[in-house]
Enzyme design. Structure first.
Site, mmCIF file in Angstrom:
data_model
loop_
_atom_site.group_PDB
_atom_site.id
_atom_site.type_symbol
_atom_site.label_atom_id
_atom_site.label_comp_id
_atom_site.label_asym_id
_atom_site.label_seq_id
_atom_site.Cartn_x
_atom_site.Cartn_y
_atom_site.Cartn_z
ATOM 1 N N LYS A 182 0.952 -1.273 0.025
ATOM 2 C CA LYS A 182 0.054 0.079 -0.116
ATOM 3 C C LYS A 182 0.860 1.175 -0.039
ATOM 4 O O LYS A 182 0.405 2.162 -0.530
ATOM 5 C CB LYS A 182 -0.934 -0.106 1.159
ATOM 6 N N LYS A 210 -0.753 2.931 9.143
ATOM 7 C CA LYS A 210 -1.291 1.788 8.290
ATOM 8 C C LYS A 210 0.019 0.702 8.147
ATOM 9 O O LYS A 210 1.017 1.165 7.810
ATOM 10 C CB LYS A 210 -1.859 2.216 7.045
ATOM 11 N N GLY A 242 -7.761 -2.886 3.573
ATOM 12 C CA GLY A 242 -9.228 -3.513 4.061
ATOM 13 C C GLY A 242 -9.332 -2.982 5.291
ATOM 14 O O GLY A 242 -10.258 -3.867 6.092
ATOM 15 N N GLY A 243 -8.751 -2.408 6.185
ATOM 16 C CA GLY A 243 -8.881 -1.795 7.578
ATOM 17 C C GLY A 243 -7.958 -2.801 8.582
ATOM 18 O O GLY A 243 -8.171 -2.448 9.775
ATOM 19 N N LYS A 302 -2.583 11.609 7.354
ATOM 20 C CA LYS A 302 -3.298 12.399 7.865
ATOM 21 C C LYS A 302 -4.656 11.657 8.215
ATOM 22 O O LYS A 302 -5.065 10.940 7.165
ATOM 23 C CB LYS A 302 -3.777 13.689 7.066
ATOM 24 N N GLU A 342 -5.937 3.311 -1.725
ATOM 25 C CA GLU A 342 -5.539 2.040 -2.056
ATOM 26 C C GLU A 342 -6.196 1.825 -3.560
ATOM 27 O O GLU A 342 -7.232 2.244 -3.758
ATOM 28 C CB GLU A 342 -5.475 1.026 -1.041
ATOM 29 N N ASN A 388 -7.382 -1.638 -5.723
ATOM 30 C CA ASN A 388 -8.123 -3.213 -5.849
ATOM 31 C C ASN A 388 -8.067 -3.550 -7.194
ATOM 32 O O ASN A 388 -8.444 -3.191 -8.040
ATOM 33 C CB ASN A 388 -9.304 -3.450 -5.379
ATOM 34 N N ARG A 437 -8.868 -6.268 -8.831
ATOM 35 C CA ARG A 437 -9.876 -7.389 -9.020
ATOM 36 C C ARG A 437 -11.083 -6.939 -9.582
ATOM 37 O O ARG A 437 -11.411 -5.678 -9.351
ATOM 38 C CB ARG A 437 -10.117 -8.370 -8.084
HETATM 39 C C1 MV4 Z 1 -8.389 5.997 6.634
HETATM 40 C C2 MV4 Z 1 -9.422 6.465 7.351
HETATM 41 C C3 MV4 Z 1 -9.115 8.019 7.954
HETATM 42 N N1 MV4 Z 1 -8.010 8.718 7.465
HETATM 43 N N2 MV4 Z 1 -7.480 6.798 6.509
HETATM 44 C C4 MV4 Z 1 -10.450 1.608 6.564
HETATM 45 C C5 MV4 Z 1 -10.301 0.739 5.574
HETATM 46 C C6 MV4 Z 1 -9.003 1.012 4.569
HETATM 47 N N3 MV4 Z 1 -9.121 0.605 3.306
HETATM 48 C C7 MV4 Z 1 -8.874 2.489 4.934
HETATM 49 N N4 MV4 Z 1 -9.470 2.828 6.023
HETATM 50 C C8 MV4 Z 1 -9.680 4.123 6.551
HETATM 51 N N5 MV4 Z 1 -8.530 4.783 6.364
HETATM 52 C C9 MV4 Z 1 -7.131 7.951 6.600
HETATM 53 N N6 MV4 Z 1 -6.052 8.552 6.574
HETATM 54 C C10 MV4 Z 1 -10.531 5.854 7.940
HETATM 55 C C11 MV4 Z 1 -10.434 4.809 7.283
HETATM 56 C C12 MV4 Z 1 -11.654 3.953 7.825
HETATM 57 C C13 MV4 Z 1 -12.646 3.361 6.816
HETATM 58 C C14 MV4 Z 1 -12.474 3.905 5.543
HETATM 59 C C15 MV4 Z 1 -13.504 3.372 4.565
HETATM 60 C C16 MV4 Z 1 -14.790 2.988 4.956
HETATM 61 C C17 MV4 Z 1 -14.726 2.485 6.236
HETATM 62 C C18 MV4 Z 1 -13.945 2.803 7.207
HETATM 63 C C19 MV4 Z 1 -14.158 2.631 8.620
HETATM 64 C C20 MV4 Z 1 -13.330 3.014 9.458
HETATM 65 C C21 MV4 Z 1 -12.079 3.393 9.244
#
Ligand code: MV4
Length: 451
Positions: A116, A158, A164-165, A201, A288, A290, A292
């Site tokens: 990532k 991260k 995917g969290g 951030k 990010e 994906n 697929r």
């Molecule tokens: C974040 C964020 C806030 N700020 N990045 C969660 C899954 C992953 N793909 C990225 N995620 C997040 N990244 C920054 N810089 C909050 C999340 C996030 C989230 C993102 C998309 C959908 C649901 C979420 C639930 C919690 C946190």
């Protein structure tokens, strides 16, 4: 064009790929575990090969078994669907070494986007908007603290191998950073065998908006617009729609152009999805990619009239974009998808077993993607998604009304499903007004009680 394709997947997506192949006149080979012997993909494919016992590691995730089935059945190509081996670059490499086309991007691109931090740097280099954050892998807690001061708290740490969290930590002040850095590092190392971390951030209440693209082998990349995916619980999407009420035609056009240029330069091929977070100002920031076909691809199909799975197959066979698409991409109406999971609608615990009654809704503007049927058995070993209910309407209001009535008329008995949860979401005034972000579901579940 391919003569025969092996489908390295199960359930609704295996059936979806069989549909595309039948319409293209391509023969299909289903692979199945012992638990899926009586499944619809086995019934509707031209050939079916049992590849092992129910456990994923011994069947659908067992690369030698899947490749052996492809060799025995003499296929020209493998479609991996989503999940399972879809983003496994080693699998794609082994397939192509055996002279079998992998329907997806080249393995190097899958590998790049799987890291990532590298994907973020590469997208930035090619002009995509990214969030303020670190550059390169964070070498130490000290370096993390320096970046955090520069970016400004709150920040999010991260895992580079995550996505995917998984393996994320929100850091709200400098005192908390060392402990959270160590926790993220050891969690990432244990979960992915790679403790590499990076920082961004932190956006407090983002919307999750993703763009669908298609790319041919000659550098042509087109955007099919966005999907709004903010209705998620614990990083599992529950409902998706297209278009997003928050994306203006100008923003859609601008992001589409940025993606066409950057992904063409990167050498992307086949279908892909680029995930963005939208901040309170309505700006989109790449997070990010994906590599697929995604679960929620039907909402894009419903508003663009492009068959994304057929497109994947044609692009993998070397066709040019102009012969894959019937003309410029036009967005018409509004589409919504509800993911129907075999889960208790309040406890979210898996619910396997025999479906005793199954009556999917129909009528104008309704589509169901499923491999479930009455008297069929949902095995306990796999993902809980059993059906996708997709509707389209002339606008968001019509799509919502249509989804509400379709959910009302969807009968599944014998197992628990998330249908009652979706009925409640569709009845929520904030949802109906388009007022939500990624924190909606948690607050919704508290508000509606029993959680
Ligand atoms: C974040 C964020 C806030 N700020 N990045 C969660 C899954 C992953 N793909 C990225 N995620 C997040 N990244 C920054 N810089 C909050 C999340 C996030 C989230 C993102 C998309 C959908 C649901 C979420 C639930 C919690 C946190």
């Amino acid at each position: 064009m391919f003569n025969k394709i092996l489908i390295a997947n199960r359930g609704e997506i295996a059936l979806r790929i069989i549909c595309a192949c039948k319409e293209l006149g391509i023969r299909t080979v289903a692979i199945y575990s012992e638990a899926d012997r009586n499944s619809l993909p086995v019934r509707f494919a031209d050939e079916a090969i049992c590849i092992g016992p129910p456990q994923l590691s011994q069947s659908y995730l067992n690369i030698p078994s899947v490749i052996s089935a492809a060799e025995i059945s003499n296929v020209d190509a493998i479609h991996p669907g989503y999940g399972l081996l879809a983003e496994n670059a080693n699998f794609a490499e082994v397939a192509e070494t055996s002279n079998i086309k992998f329907i997806g991007p080249p393995p190097e691109i899958t590998r790049l986007m799987g890291e990532k931090e590298k994907a973020r740097a590469e997208m930035k280099r090619h002009g995509a908007p990214i969030l303020p954050g670190s550059e390169g892998i964070l070498a130490s807690e000290g370096e993390a603290a320096e970046w955090a001061r520069q970016v400004g708290f709150p920040v999010i740490i991260k895992a580079s191998a995550g996505g995917g969290g998984r393996g994320m930590r929100i850091v709200r002040n400098e005192e908390d950073l060392p402990a959270l850095f160590k926790a993220a590092q050891s969690e990432a190392a244990a979960a992915f065998g790679n403790g590499d971390l990076y920082m961004e951030k932190f956006i407090e209440r983002p919307r999750h908006i993703e763009f669908q693209i298609l790319a041919d082998q000659y550098g042509n990349v087109v955007s099919l617009g966005e999907r709004e995916c903010s209705i998620q619980r614990r990083h599992q999407k529950l409902l998706e729609e297209s278009p997003s009420t928050q994306v203006t035609p100008e923003l859609r056009e601008k992001i589409g152009q940025v993606l066409s240029k950057s992904l063409s330069e990167i050498g992307y091929v086949n279908a892909g999805t680029i995930e963005f977070l939208m901040d309170e100002d309505g700006s989109l920031h790449f997070i990010e990619m994906n590599t697929r076909i995604q679960v929620e691809h039907p909402v894009t199909e419903m508003v663009t009239d492009v068959d994304l799975v057929k497109s994947q197959i044609l692009l993998a066979a070397g066709e040019r974009m102009e012969s894959v698409l019937h003309g410029p991409i036009v967005h018409r109406g509004h589409a919504i998808e509800c993911r129907i999971n075999a889960e208790h609608p309040e406890k979210f615990t898996p619910s396997a077993g025999k479906i005793t009654a199954f009556h999917p809704p129909g009528g104008t503007g309704v589509r169901i993607d499923t491999a479930a049927y009455a008297e069929g058995v949902i095995p306990p070993y796999y993902d809980s998604l059993i059906a996708k209910l997709i509707v389209r309407g002339k606008d968001r209001d019509e799509a919502c009304a249509r989804m509400a009535r379709a959910l009302e008329m969807f009968i599944v008995e014998g197992i628990y499903t998330t249908i009652p949860l979706h009925r409640k979401i569709l009845a929520d005034p904030d949802f109906r007004a388009g007022k939500f972000d990624t924190t909606f579901i948690e607050r919704f579940l508290t508000k509606t009680g029993k959680h």
